[in-house]
Design an enzyme around this catalytic site. Structure first.
Site, PDB file in Angstrom:
ATOM      1  N   SER A   4     -10.208  -0.465   6.839  1.00 46.67           N
ATOM      2  CA  SER A   4      -9.403  -0.198   5.546  1.00 46.67           C
ATOM      3  C   SER A   4      -8.739  -1.501   5.087  1.00 46.67           C
ATOM      4  O   SER A   4      -8.211  -1.617   3.587  1.00 46.67           O
ATOM      5  CB  SER A   4      -8.422   0.894   5.570  1.00 46.67           C
ATOM      6  OG  SER A   4      -8.971   1.894   5.376  1.00 46.67           O
ATOM      7  N   SER A  34      -9.828   1.835   2.800  1.00 47.62           N
ATOM      8  CA  SER A  34      -8.787   2.457   1.795  1.00 47.62           C
ATOM      9  C   SER A  34      -7.857   1.543   0.974  1.00 47.62           C
ATOM     10  O   SER A  34      -7.287   2.009  -0.090  1.00 47.62           O
ATOM     11  CB  SER A  34      -8.155   3.520   2.559  1.00 47.62           C
ATOM     12  OG  SER A  34      -7.431   2.976   3.582  1.00 47.62           O
ATOM     13  N   LYS A  56       0.784  -1.054  -0.078  1.00 47.99           N
ATOM     14  CA  LYS A  56       0.009   0.052   0.010  1.00 47.99           C
ATOM     15  C   LYS A  56       0.854   1.311   0.188  1.00 47.99           C
ATOM     16  O   LYS A  56       1.878   1.375   0.645  1.00 47.99           O
ATOM     17  CB  LYS A  56      -0.743   0.015   1.250  1.00 47.99           C
ATOM     18  CG  LYS A  56      -1.929   1.039   1.362  1.00 47.99           C
ATOM     19  CD  LYS A  56      -3.015   0.905   2.156  1.00 47.99           C
ATOM     20  CE  LYS A  56      -3.862   2.041   2.709  1.00 47.99           C
ATOM     21  NZ  LYS A  56      -4.978   1.804   3.549  1.00 47.99           N
TER      22      LYS A  56
END
Lengths: 482, 92
Positions: free
Chosen positions: A176, A152, A77
């Site tokens: 997330s 996210s 990420k």
């Protein structure tokens, strides 16, 4: 070659010389080149570095000294700092930011000679649940390109689901990791707060943030957690509790295990297909010998407010560091120091980030502090006590991961209130610092994945991984359409 | 939420908004605060002792200097000159 391979299968293939680390890395890079134009999961692909890392991993494999993740190609990420590799947080603010150091999790993956394929998209500064607030790549869902992948960590979940990496790391502040794993039909683990070092994770809400794996199975999540967990000198909130083998309870015997059914998680706002699918999964556990205990969490209806007040308060403070001076976007504006800071921040941050900063400042401002932030902190204690009460009677809690399957792109993003409310299944786990894993438990009529979350008591990652694995062994997971 | 409050919060946050953005921010924040106001229905008080009584000083790392990153690496993401960050002139 099918690329739908678990970390375990990749390990076996590498160690048995079925394929080399370079070959498997090149296969992923080719697939990224071929289909990521549609999916838009990667912000940065580190092709040359990946192949060099694969060659280094191969030497270790050839010497018979493989660690569990040696030569495994992973996506990271884009809010996890990677030395020398662009780390944007999907924000114009960090569009050109190249970290001078590695996050601790990256050092730990590199110590095993894991291969970094690239950095994947997310909601800007991890604020969102759709990956549509990304300033660069608004990732799609591999099961249906007209829908969101969740967020996210939407890039991480979509890249795993679409076979664009062996596994990925995400971060979870209010769901997330778990919600995008649910939307994309893969498995995501949010560890106990303090189990994994946050050093090098770009801070959003420091008392909630936690890094964790997104992968094809609970077993893979355990293998990755084994690599990244543990105390870190650089993070005062990283626990000194010894790291366990998080794969030790795979295929857990569910006989006699007590599963909490907390009715508030299944009430109004949860789609029928989601509710029925999660209830059917609970029935599967009953068939394995587990007992179901009805429990209650009266404070759940206040959890969204408590979460957004605390998280935004912490975010408004954490994001004060972006001044356009030390790193990050620097405005071209002429004027005073103050003019430069205001212009840099206003140009660099997107709408959702600005909203959270405003909300955080409101919650912390004089005259409102006690009514909002103070009360939210009180609720945090109340929710922790309610969880503690449930874990006195039960071993695990099972809830839906999200109230719906992945929704259409642009469906919710212009309605912040609706977006926030959709997080009610996941935020209490962060509020109470607990570990939770989301795994696929069904598909709706359109073939979209439905996720359930298994929540454990503090530090009980091995138990929830074991319980998720027991279910996964009975469940046929479908591959994404893409 | 009133326009003046949004302007005040923006000032605290060192953010500037156009008039159009301000209108939108007022509408969004009004809606969001309405959702946050659900906590007004519950009577709960934060007890700082519960969170702080089990923090042990012995668990903290020792207060000693450790090697840090070289200056040139830390300046690499900034406008810099002579090993310093460059800022607009702040003194006459």
């Amino acid at each position: 070659m099918s690329m739908d391979l678990t970390v375990k299968q990749l390990r076996d293939g590498l160690d048995s010389r079925e394929f080399s680390a370079r070959e498997i890395t090149q296969s992923y890079l080719d697939r990224i080149e071929k289909i990521d134009g549609q999916l838009e999961s990667y912000i940065t692909v580190t092709g040359e570095k990946a192949l060099a890392a694969a060659d280094k991993a191969q030497q270790r494999i050839d010497a018979g000294e493989s660690a569990p993740l040696t030569g495994i190609p992973m996506a990271i990420k884009d809010n996890i700092c990677t030395e020398g590799v662009l780390t944007t947080c999907a924000s114009r603010m960090l569009e050109n930011f190249v970290p001078p150091y590695n996050a601790t999790v990256m050092d730990r993956l590199e110590a095993q000679d894991t291969v970094l394929l690239g950095k994947v998209s997310m909601d800007e500064f991890a604020m969102g649940g759709s990956t549509q607030t990304s300033a660069f790549k608004k990732t799609k869902n591999p099961f249906d390109l007209t829908r969101v992948p969740g967020g996210s960590s939407g890039g991480s979940a979509a890249a795993v689901s679409a076979d664009l990496c062996g596994a990925a790391l995400g971060s979870d502040t209010g769901g997330s990791i778990r919600q995008p794993a649910s939307f994309c039909g893969v498995t995501g683990l949010k560890p106990t707060y303090g189990r994994v070092s946050r050093y090098g994770l770009v801070a959003f809400a420091s008392s909630f943030d936690q890094i964790g794996p997104i992968a094809r199975s609970a077993e893979d999540c355990g293998i990755i957690l084994n690599a990244i967990a543990g105390y870190d000198y650089h993070d005062g909130t990283a626990s000194k509790l010894p790291v366990e083998d998080y794969t030790a309870k795979l295929g857990m015997d569910m006989k006699g295990k007590k599963i909490a059914y907390v009715s508030e998680f299944f009430g109004e706002g949860v789609d029928d297909e989601v509710r029925n699918s999660v209830l059917a999964a609970i029935d599967s556990y009953k068939a394995m010998g587990a007992q179901v205990v009805e429990c209650s969490m009266p404070s759940l209806k206040y959890a969204i407010a408590a979460y957004y007040l605390i998280a935004s308060a912490e975010a408004s403070s954490n994001l004060a560091r972006y001044d356009g001076i030390k790193y990050g976007h620097r405005s071209e504006v002429e004027g005073s120091y103050n003019d430069l800071v205001i212009a840099s921040r206003s140009e660099g941050f997107g709408d959702e980030v600005k909203r959270r900063i405003l909300l955080g400042n409101y919650a912390l401002s004089s005259g409102y502090y006690d009514a909002y932030y103070g009360k939210a902190m009180g609720l945090r204690q109340r929710i922790r006590e309610e969880y503690a009460g449930i874990f006195e009677k039960c071993d695990l809690i099972i809830t839906p991961t999200a109230p719906s399957v992945a929704y259409g792109i642009n469906e919710n993003i212009h309605d912040p209130r609706k977006m926030y409310q959709a997080d009610f299944c996941t935020v209490t786990v962060n509020i109470a610092s607990l570990p939770a894993i989301s795994t696929t438990c069904g598909y709706n009529a359109d073939g979209m994945p439905i996720g359930m979350s298994i929540v454990g008591n503090m530090w009980k990652e091995a138990d929830i991984i074991g319980a998720a694995d027991a279910f996964e062994k009975t469940f046929v997971r479908r591959s994404a359409a893409l | 939420m009133e326009m003046d409050m949004v302007k005040y919060l923006a000032k605290l946050a060192k953010l500037s908004f156009t008039d159009e953005e301000l209108e939108k921010a007022v509408a969004d924040m009004t809606d969001i605060i309405d959702l946050m106001d659900t906590i007004k229905d519950i009577d709960v008080v934060y007890d700082a002792y519960k969170d702080n009584h089990n923090v042990y000083l012995a668990d903290l790392r020792k207060d000693e200097a450790m090697p840090s990153l070289p200056t040139e690496k830390l300046l690499a993401n900034a406008v810099n000159q002579e090993n310093c960050f460059v800022v607009p002139k702040v003194v006459e």
